[in-house]
Design a protein around this motif. Sequence first.
Motif, PDB file in Angstrom:
ATOM      1  N   VAL A 181     -15.012  -0.238  -1.246  1.00 55.58           N
ATOM      2  CA  VAL A 181     -15.044   0.856  -1.817  1.00 55.58           C
ATOM      3  C   VAL A 181     -13.827   0.758  -2.430  1.00 55.58           C
ATOM      4  CG1 VAL A 181     -14.361   2.984  -1.325  1.00 55.58           C
ATOM      5  CG2 VAL A 181     -15.833   1.269   0.286  1.00 55.58           C
ATOM      6  N   LEU A 182     -14.396   1.123  -4.225  1.00 56.35           N
ATOM      7  CA  LEU A 182     -13.339   0.872  -4.901  1.00 56.35           C
ATOM      8  C   LEU A 182     -12.208   1.793  -4.727  1.00 56.35           C
ATOM      9  CD1 LEU A 182     -12.344  -0.957  -8.116  1.00 56.35           C
ATOM     10  CD2 LEU A 182     -13.461   0.940  -8.724  1.00 56.35           C
ATOM     11  N   MET A 183     -13.043   3.244  -4.409  1.00 53.39           N
ATOM     12  CA  MET A 183     -11.487   4.368  -4.396  1.00 53.39           C
ATOM     13  C   MET A 183     -10.016   3.865  -3.386  1.00 53.39           C
ATOM     14  SD  MET A 183     -11.117   7.879  -4.907  1.00 53.39           S
ATOM     15  CE  MET A 183     -12.245   7.865  -5.991  1.00 53.39           C
ATOM     16  N   MET A 184     -10.707   3.099  -2.317  1.00 51.83           N
ATOM     17  CA  MET A 184      -9.609   2.670  -1.592  1.00 51.83           C
ATOM     18  C   MET A 184      -8.151   1.089  -2.358  1.00 51.83           C
ATOM     19  SD  MET A 184      -8.907   3.282   0.922  1.00 51.83           S
ATOM     20  CE  MET A 184     -10.348   5.025   1.015  1.00 51.83           C
ATOM     21  N   ILE A 185      -8.249   0.920  -3.422  1.00 49.92           N
ATOM     22  CA  ILE A 185      -7.349   0.046  -4.452  1.00 49.92           C
ATOM     23  C   ILE A 185      -7.283   1.642  -5.660  1.00 49.92           C
ATOM     24  CG2 ILE A 185      -6.965  -1.816  -5.792  1.00 49.92           C
ATOM     25  CD1 ILE A 185      -9.692  -3.329  -5.309  1.00 49.92           C
TER      26      ILE A 185
END
Lengths: 212, 228, 193
Positions: free
Chosen positions: B189-193
């Motif tokens: 989940v790219l949002m986490m990075i």
Amino acid sequence: MNATHDSPIASVAVKPKPYIHGVILFAFCLGFGLVMALTNDVTLDDISARALEDKQNSLSQVLPDNIHDNNPVLDTVTVKNEEGKETTVYRARKDKQVTGVAYEIFGTGYAGEIRLMMGIDASGKLLGVRVLAHKETPGLGDKIEAKKSPWIERFTGLSLGNPSVERWKVKKDGGDFDQFAGATITPRGVVAAIRRGQEFYAANKDKLTGSN
Amino acid sequence: MSNAENSNQYSTIVKDGLWDNNGVFSMLLGMCPTMAMTTSATNGFGMGLATAVVMAASSYLVAVFRNQITTEVRIPVYILIVASMVTLVDLAMNAWMHELYKVLGLFIPLIVSNCLPLARLEAFAAKQPSFPALLDGLFMGLGFTIALTAIGAVREIVGSGTLFADASLLLGNSFKVIEMRVLPADMGVLMMILPPGGFIVTGLLVVVKRVLDLRAGKEIQMAGAHAV
Amino acid sequence: MKEFAMIMISAALVNNVILARFLGLCSFMGVTTRIDTAAGMGFATTFVITVSSMADWAVQTYLLDAYGLGFLRTVTFILVIASAVQFTEMTIKKVSPELFQMLGIYLPLITTNCAVLGVALLLVEGHMSFINATLFAFASSLGYSLVMVIFAGLRERLALVQVPRLFAGPPIAFIVAGMLAMAFMGFSGIAAS
């Protein structure tokens, strides 16, 4: 501490004058400034030696050993690019003929400037591109580094006609090159820098491959 | 002070730094590098260690000079000391630990803009003898390292599906074994990075610490009140 | 003109100091419990960031670069910032005692606000001209103030809401900040570069 309780008069007498604070601050600045200057002095030679080693390493990645019999780090020529900025060009020669050149190029990334080393052979084909320094987000934009992702190796063997000039963009902008998930600005800056680097070679080809 | 009291005080300092009064999860200090440098567990770990070195050195120095520094100029002097230590670490690593520097170099100047070292200098080192101050700086720094590694690990696992990726670049090849792929590559989940993930994961981990503290029968800290 | 507008938008919204670059988070969490204090802090910080960035630009160009003293950059900038804060404090006290009353307690804290040093370092790394650098610093600090006020507004509402005990205080504030950061990521489409 105890003195203040025992004799208030003494504590008034030793109460520091205002300028003493300035003196203390100045003394600390001077002291730590000296320590830093000293460290800078001690480390200066080592740091520039490391920088030279790095330069040699990055040059050997973009100028393959089999195309030259000289030491490109020592065979340099300085050329002004279209913005008037001086570029040092390292030349690879075989039998005195220039077989390829390498020079630094600059791109604008997400978090600042990206410095790259680009090698190009006499016919204008890319020998390789490597990132020297960048400040991109770790885990996202740093995939431009060769050791983190093979992305940068994609450019080897390409030239301005292959693909055509207008395709030298990331896919999101209608070009040929992949962006990364979550990072478009970084590869966009790198691709633009490589395109400009090749235009620089095309514009200065005679000066760069001349024998002087 | 007797030996027993001494060792008691030291173990309190160690426990405070590592867990009870953790710089990130309890005091909510040093948020800027906490968010910016925790896109992976390895980055968080590296940033934490560099910070720990700077904190230990500057706490020691402030404690040594504590009687010479007047209240009026203390803030500029503390900042000066931290900035000097950061510059020294930066130069020394560049010259003599070049491989490590190439990985960590990016993070080092950012230590200056971390309010945790400054807060510890003001709250602890300025009033204590040099050895406890050194210990406090070191263990606050190590607690900071633990927090950053934890946040980095969560963001890395959820965000890109790996754990300790590139750890061998930082710690040497013998640590290649701890590089793991936890989830398949396309499940992240790219949002986490990205930036929002930093805020959300930090918030959730503060809750986790509260839960653990409750289980252990401790009072939970409701606010990290004295943020600057 | 277009270049200036792009610098402003990029610095204030796209690469927002707090939500995208993670600078100044201590004050972001610390003084955003009420809108008026957040606005006061934003105003004072805007002034300090703009003034100290201009000074830092001059120091970098005419002192550090000119004499090869690059290794002293961090230390010099910090001292310039501390002086700028002192100068701001004195000026405001003289010009407008009422404003000084309002901002008084926040002023000294600005020295330790990493947004100030961060913006100065960013504009020096970017090799900007003086005008661009000043604009960049001013726009960055406007973006900082904007987010401070928005977040304070959110937290004023949040204070009236029943939050599970474990999430009360900082954790829920972090999660709200994460959502605000998500909203600001919507601006990244208008990035110029």
